[in-house]
Design a protein around this motif. Structure first.
Motif, PDB file in Angstrom:
ATOM      1  N   GLN A 166     -13.551  -1.795   1.607  1.00 55.77           N
ATOM      2  CA  GLN A 166     -14.375  -2.254   2.724  1.00 55.77           C
ATOM      3  C   GLN A 166     -14.199  -3.746   3.011  1.00 55.77           C
ATOM      4  OE1 GLN A 166     -18.255  -1.192   1.019  1.00 55.77           O
ATOM      5  NE2 GLN A 166     -18.798  -3.367   1.025  1.00 55.77           N
ATOM      6  N   ASP A 167     -13.591  -4.496   2.059  1.00 52.47           N
ATOM      7  CA  ASP A 167     -13.365  -5.925   2.252  1.00 52.47           C
ATOM      8  C   ASP A 167     -11.997  -6.233   2.880  1.00 52.47           C
ATOM      9  OD1 ASP A 167     -15.832  -6.474   1.197  1.00 52.47           O
ATOM     10  OD2 ASP A 167     -15.079  -6.957  -0.810  1.00 52.47           O
ATOM     11  N   ARG A 168     -11.312  -5.216   3.367  1.00 49.86           N
ATOM     12  CA  ARG A 168      -9.999  -5.438   3.996  1.00 49.86           C
ATOM     13  C   ARG A 168     -10.141  -6.431   5.148  1.00 49.86           C
ATOM     14  NH1 ARG A 168      -5.154  -3.325   4.006  1.00 49.86           N
ATOM     15  NH2 ARG A 168      -5.811  -1.686   2.561  1.00 49.86           N
ATOM     16  N   SER A 181      -2.758   3.894  20.880  1.00 48.48           N
ATOM     17  CA  SER A 181      -1.383   3.384  20.825  1.00 48.48           C
ATOM     18  C   SER A 181      -1.317   2.004  20.184  1.00 48.48           C
ATOM     19  CB  SER A 181      -0.775   3.345  22.230  1.00 48.48           C
ATOM     20  OG  SER A 181      -1.592   2.610  23.114  1.00 48.48           O
ATOM     21  N   GLN A 182      -2.305   1.701  19.330  1.00 47.56           N
ATOM     22  CA  GLN A 182      -2.295   0.458  18.560  1.00 47.56           C
ATOM     23  C   GLN A 182      -1.968   0.787  17.107  1.00 47.56           C
ATOM     24  OE1 GLN A 182      -2.585  -1.929  20.807  1.00 47.56           O
ATOM     25  NE2 GLN A 182      -3.095  -0.278  22.232  1.00 47.56           N
ATOM     26  N   MET A 183      -1.447  -0.193  16.380  1.00 47.17           N
ATOM     27  CA  MET A 183      -1.025   0.069  15.011  1.00 47.17           C
ATOM     28  C   MET A 183      -1.569  -1.010  14.069  1.00 47.17           C
ATOM     29  SD  MET A 183       2.869   0.581  13.575  1.00 47.17           S
ATOM     30  CE  MET A 183       3.111   2.215  14.279  1.00 47.17           C
ATOM     31  N   VAL A 184      -2.097  -0.553  12.936  1.00 47.92           N
ATOM     32  CA  VAL A 184      -2.570  -1.479  11.907  1.00 47.92           C
ATOM     33  C   VAL A 184      -1.718  -1.298  10.655  1.00 47.92           C
ATOM     34  CG1 VAL A 184      -4.349   0.174  11.201  1.00 47.92           C
ATOM     35  CG2 VAL A 184      -4.526  -2.200  10.486  1.00 47.92           C
ATOM     36  N   PHE A 185      -1.315  -2.425  10.053  1.00 46.09           N
ATOM     37  CA  PHE A 185      -0.472  -2.415   8.857  1.00 46.09           C
ATOM     38  C   PHE A 185      -1.225  -2.916   7.640  1.00 46.09           C
ATOM     39  CE2 PHE A 185       3.094  -1.701  11.549  1.00 46.09           C
ATOM     40  CZ  PHE A 185       4.098  -1.215  10.720  1.00 46.09           C
ATOM     41  N   TRP A 186      -0.938  -2.270   6.546  1.00 41.31           N
ATOM     42  CA  TRP A 186      -1.375  -2.736   5.231  1.00 41.31           C
ATOM     43  C   TRP A 186      -0.239  -3.592   4.695  1.00 41.31           C
ATOM     44  CZ3 TRP A 186      -3.564   0.864   0.850  1.00 41.31           C
ATOM     45  CH2 TRP A 186      -3.689   0.152  -0.327  1.00 41.31           C
ATOM     46  N   CYS A 187      -0.437  -4.908   4.662  1.00 38.66           N
ATOM     47  CA  CYS A 187       0.622  -5.821   4.219  1.00 38.66           C
ATOM     48  C   CYS A 187       0.434  -6.176   2.752  1.00 38.66           C
ATOM     49  CB  CYS A 187       0.591  -7.104   5.048  1.00 38.66           C
ATOM     50  SG  CYS A 187       0.900  -6.851   6.802  1.00 38.66           S
ATOM     51  N   ASP A 188       1.500  -6.031   1.967  1.00 45.48           N
ATOM     52  CA  ASP A 188       1.427  -6.494   0.588  1.00 45.48           C
ATOM     53  C   ASP A 188       1.859  -7.959   0.538  1.00 45.48           C
ATOM     54  OD1 ASP A 188       4.242  -6.565   0.629  1.00 45.48           O
ATOM     55  OD2 ASP A 188       4.352  -4.493  -0.067  1.00 45.48           O
ATOM     56  N   THR A 189       1.818  -8.538  -0.641  1.00 43.50           N
ATOM     57  CA  THR A 189       2.083  -9.970  -0.794  1.00 43.50           C
ATOM     58  C   THR A 189       3.470 -10.349  -0.290  1.00 43.50           C
ATOM     59  OG1 THR A 189       0.651 -10.013  -2.731  1.00 43.50           O
ATOM     60  CG2 THR A 189       2.119 -11.890  -2.417  1.00 43.50           C
ATOM     61  N   SER A 201      -6.356  -6.734  -4.583  1.00 48.73           N
ATOM     62  CA  SER A 201      -6.404  -5.552  -5.456  1.00 48.73           C
ATOM     63  C   SER A 201      -7.706  -5.463  -6.244  1.00 48.73           C
ATOM     64  CB  SER A 201      -5.215  -5.571  -6.425  1.00 48.73           C
ATOM     65  OG  SER A 201      -5.224  -6.756  -7.210  1.00 48.73           O
ATOM     66  N   SER A 202      -8.401  -6.577  -6.399  1.00 45.51           N
ATOM     67  CA  SER A 202      -9.654  -6.573  -7.160  1.00 45.51           C
ATOM     68  C   SER A 202     -10.870  -6.289  -6.285  1.00 45.51           C
ATOM     69  CB  SER A 202      -9.849  -7.928  -7.861  1.00 45.51           C
ATOM     70  OG  SER A 202      -9.968  -8.975  -6.898  1.00 45.51           O
TER      71      SER A 202
END
Length: 284
Positions: free
Chosen positions: A164-166, A106-114, A159-160
């Protein structure tokens, strides 16, 4: 309006003269005695003025008062309706709380853009996005698994750089009263206290894939599609525990520790039984 000495007829007491009045009371001299009444209400049903021009002016006053009374009654009814809806929501909330079963993911992870990064930390909320197909296309995604035990993780990847470096940028518990099943606008607000933003140096040490793994493909580190995904409660606890160890400022470290303890309590986890991080990065 001067009504002194104006003749009137009362349904019960007969004819009389007005001898005194103010904004709320009127006194009339009848043949046998003086009587006081509520002004101007008594003219609605019980009292009639003989002077027609004054009676017309009084009628206008009564109409304005009636309209004001109706407006007040309408406002009271609106308030009662609002209170009724609040009561229904409160009962629904209590029912959900009573019947809530702790989901292991029940946890959430977001991919945030700039663009999202600034607002995520300035407003301390994220948007779950819009449904892209089906009958509900265009409506906000409803984060149905999120409850008061849930935290939101904010991440980014240049983006470069390879996936795995997230990096982990910050984390917050959801708002104290937040229930994903009741969320209609798709916005997930932060708890008033439990919210942490990492420095650049701290983020460089907090790699998301150290904790997260797709058990079907344990050696793969791919996000694929979507702005968010759910993940295990214990993984979030591991992340919070490591954030505590990173914090050097005493106040920030204290808040991080309180955050970690609160999270463990809400998710029925104990620090002693918490497994070591074993995400995809740890399995290379």
């Amino acid at each position: 309006m001067n009504l002194i000495n104006k003749k009137v007829t009362h349904k019960r007491y007969g004819m009389g003269n007005i001898v005194n009045h103010n904004d709320s009371r009127i006194e009339i001299n009848f043949a046998s005695e003086n009587k006081q009444f509520i002004f101007p209400d008594v003219f609605e049903k019980h009292l009639t003025l003989h002077d027609k021009s004054v009676a017309n002016s009084l009628e206008e006053m009564l109409q304005k008062k009636a309209m004001k009374r109706k407006e007040q009654e309408w406002k009271k009814e609106q308030e009662r309706e609002l209170q009724r809806k609040k009561q229904e929501l409160r009962l629904e909330y209590e029912k959900l709380m009573k019947n809530h079963k702790l989901h292991p993911e029940s946890q959430m992870v977001f991919w945030c853009d700039t663009e999202e990064l600034g607002s995520s930390f300035s407003e301390w909320k994220v948007f779950s996005g819009l449904i892209k197909s089906g009958n509900n296309k265009g409506k906000p995604n409803k984060p149905s698994r999120l409850h008061q035990n849930s935290a939101v993780l904010l991440t980014e990847i240049d983006s470069s750089r390879p996936e795995q470096d997230r990096r982990i940028l910050g984390v917050y518990m959801v708002n104290e009263n937040f229930i994903g099943k009741l969320c209609e606008d798709g916005y997930i607000p932060a708890h008033s206290k439990y919210r942490l933003q990492l420095t650049e140096e701290e983020s460089d040490q907090m790699l998301f894939w150290k904790y997260y793994v797709n058990e079907k493909f344990p050696n793969k580190m791919t996000w694929n599609t979507g702005k968010y995904r759910y993940f295990e409660n214990s993984w979030m606890a591991q992340i919070l525990q490591d954030i505590v160890s990173l914090k050097s400022d005493p106040k920030e470290r204290e808040l991080a520790q309180e955050f970690f303890e609160h999270f463990c309590k809400m998710n029925q986890l104990t620090e002693e039984e918490l497994p070591k991080a074993n995400g995809a990065l740890m399995r290379i």
